[in-house]
Design a protein around this motif. Structure first.
Motif, PDB file in Angstrom:
ATOM      1  N   ARG A 253      -7.510   0.401   2.650  1.00  0.00           N
ATOM      2  CA  ARG A 253      -6.517  -0.647   2.362  1.00  0.00           C
ATOM      3  C   ARG A 253      -7.173  -2.012   2.194  1.00  0.00           C
ATOM      4  O   ARG A 253      -6.870  -2.752   1.264  1.00  0.00           O
ATOM      5  CB  ARG A 253      -5.483  -0.729   3.487  1.00  0.00           C
ATOM      6  CG  ARG A 253      -4.463   0.382   3.490  1.00  0.00           C
ATOM      7  CD  ARG A 253      -3.403   0.137   4.566  1.00  0.00           C
ATOM      8  NE  ARG A 253      -3.988   0.078   5.896  1.00  0.00           N
ATOM      9  CZ  ARG A 253      -3.832  -0.922   6.750  1.00  0.00           C
ATOM     10  NH1 ARG A 253      -3.121  -1.982   6.406  1.00  0.00           N
ATOM     11  NH2 ARG A 253      -4.388  -0.890   7.943  1.00  0.00           N
TER      12      ARG A 253
ATOM     13  N   ILE B  70      -0.942  -5.289   0.645  1.00  0.00           N
ATOM     14  CA  ILE B  70      -1.819  -4.119   0.803  1.00  0.00           C
ATOM     15  C   ILE B  70      -2.529  -4.155   2.148  1.00  0.00           C
ATOM     16  O   ILE B  70      -2.632  -3.141   2.839  1.00  0.00           O
ATOM     17  CB  ILE B  70      -2.842  -4.066  -0.354  1.00  0.00           C
ATOM     18  CG1 ILE B  70      -2.108  -3.908  -1.687  1.00  0.00           C
ATOM     19  CG2 ILE B  70      -3.836  -2.917  -0.151  1.00  0.00           C
ATOM     20  CD1 ILE B  70      -3.007  -4.030  -2.903  1.00  0.00           C
TER      21      ILE B  70
ATOM     22  N   TYR C 253       0.832  -1.199   0.000  1.00  0.00           N
ATOM     23  CA  TYR C 253       0.000   0.000   0.000  1.00  0.00           C
ATOM     24  C   TYR C 253       0.871   1.255   0.000  1.00  0.00           C
ATOM     25  O   TYR C 253       0.549   2.236  -0.684  1.00  0.00           O
ATOM     26  CB  TYR C 253      -0.939   0.007   1.206  1.00  0.00           C
ATOM     27  CG  TYR C 253      -1.891   1.172   1.201  1.00  0.00           C
ATOM     28  CD1 TYR C 253      -2.988   1.178   0.348  1.00  0.00           C
ATOM     29  CD2 TYR C 253      -1.677   2.289   2.007  1.00  0.00           C
ATOM     30  CE1 TYR C 253      -3.861   2.254   0.301  1.00  0.00           C
ATOM     31  CE2 TYR C 253      -2.548   3.369   1.978  1.00  0.00           C
ATOM     32  CZ  TYR C 253      -3.630   3.348   1.125  1.00  0.00           C
ATOM     33  OH  TYR C 253      -4.472   4.430   1.078  1.00  0.00           O
TER      34      TYR C 253
ATOM     35  N   GLY D 141      -7.234  -4.330  -1.046  1.00  0.00           N
ATOM     36  CA  GLY D 141      -6.713  -5.693  -0.972  1.00  0.00           C
ATOM     37  C   GLY D 141      -7.730  -6.701  -1.477  1.00  0.00           C
ATOM     38  O   GLY D 141      -7.384  -7.634  -2.210  1.00  0.00           O
TER      39      GLY D 141
END
Length: 364
Positions: free
Chosen positions: A142, A175, A81, A146
């Motif tokens: 995030r 991520i 990320y 993901g």
């Protein structure tokens, strides 16, 4: 809460309209709906508890030319990320516009996922948005991104390409670390459906009455000194998000009802396509695995969110078992309406949603 309720009404309007259209028109409508929600999500300005944290991550990461593991190790986020933010920063995006791009990619990949796997793209997309937009897509940037990468991995998984699926899971894990739990699918792919149905029915009921995770964490933290165990322990005993999830709570109850319906229609699944059987298995594995996390609300909610990406498809498979055309369409509409009502409920009850504002005024 005005803007949040408007988004619910927007979804309600298009749901009412879409079921009067053919499949091709529904796909176009779905694209419009996804774009609306991506824009609604991406244009927000300090709406939702975690927004400030994502702005901080963007501000702290260096551009690509100065990116290395040592210099970014102090920034709270997974390396993948941080690297994505570094790329977006390198091409001269601002922090708020970077979140806008991430919101677009996240939701478009999920639209692509449903488009590749089912005919009822509108139903699946709206089902996902209604149940998960406010509590995940809008807040957990995030984790939502993901999951979008996992969606690509699942397409490979259903095609039997385990290597590409494995690579996608590893990328998703960079991520958000919780994505690693999807590797369990490599072990459970060939499990018999009837066994998965049994455990998906039994384990949530057992976990609802007995504590499994907290005693295990207490034992492991006394034996091992591990930062991940420490984080999980703090989540479990923090008193904020460490409540126990019970079988009559909304999410496990929904899964219980779905599992019972799958058991009822079990004999008819023999004629289903292999990909549909694999989708059902993914759903059941998610229920089984996350039942062990029901001791801790936060861990359970994050883990089950990932596996629930296939729940709309499972609902489609079940509703399509109805032979009468008009009653089948009526059921699609009713289930859609019910999920939208839950979406409106979240807009009222979720304490992490603040009054909506946008960053458009910054550039006008």
């Amino acid at each position: 809460m005005t803007y949040y309720l408007l988004s619910s009404l927007f979804l309600f309007f298009f749901t009412s309209f879409a079921y009067a259209c053919d499949n091709r028109a529904q796909i176009k409508i779905t694209f419009v709906v996804v774009t609306f929600f991506a824009i609604f999500c991406g244009l927000r300005w300090y709406s939702g508890n975690d927004y400030g944290a994502y702005i901080d991550i963007f501000q702290l990461v260096p551009k690509i030319s100065g990116f290395n593991l040592t210099d970014v190790s102090h920034i709270h986020s997974e390396i993948g990320y941080k690297f994505i933010n570094s790329i977006l920063k390198t091409i001269s995006l601002e922090s708020y516009s970077a979140i806008f791009v991430i919101a677009l990619v996240s939701l478009y990949l999920k639209f692509f996922f449903y488009f590749k796997l089912v005919k009822n793209v509108f139903f699946c997309t709206c089902f996902y948005l209604a149940l998960h937009f406010f509590r995940a897509e809008f807040i957990q940037v995030r984790m939502a991104l993901g999951l979008a990468v996992l969606c690509v991995g699942l397409i490979f998984f259903f095609k039997g390409d385990k290597l590409k699926f494995f690579v996608a899971v590893i990328l998703a894990t960079t991520i958000h670390s919780i994505c690693i739990i999807f590797l369990i699918l490599l072990i459970t792919r060939d499990y018999k459906l009837r066994y998965l149905l049994f455990w998906a029915l039994a384990l949530p009921l057992v976990s609802s009455f007995f504590s499994l995770l907290k005693p295990l964490l207490e034992m492991l933290t006394q034996i091992f000194s591990n930062p991940i165990l420490t984080i999980l322990y703090n989540y479990a005993f923090s008193g904020v998000h460490g409540d126990k999830v019970l079988i009559y709570n909304l999410t496990p109850l929904r899964h219980l009802l779905m599992t019972i319906c799958l058991i009822i229609f079990y004999n008819s699944f023999r004629s289903e396509k292999e990909v549909n059987l694999q989708i059902i298995k993914v759903y059941l594995v998610g229920i089984i695995l996350t039942s062990f996390f029901m001791d801790v609300e936060l861990i359970y909610a994050r883990a089950i969110y990932l596996f629930d990406i296939v729940e709309p498809i499972v609902a489609c498979i079940l509703i399509n078992k109805i032979r009468n055309f008009y009653f089948r369409n009526f059921m699609f509409f009713i289930v859609s309406m019910f999920s939208i009502l839950l979406m409106s409920r979240n807009a009222f009850s979720n304490p992490s949603l603040f009054e909506y504002d946008t960053w458009i005024s910054l550039i006008i």
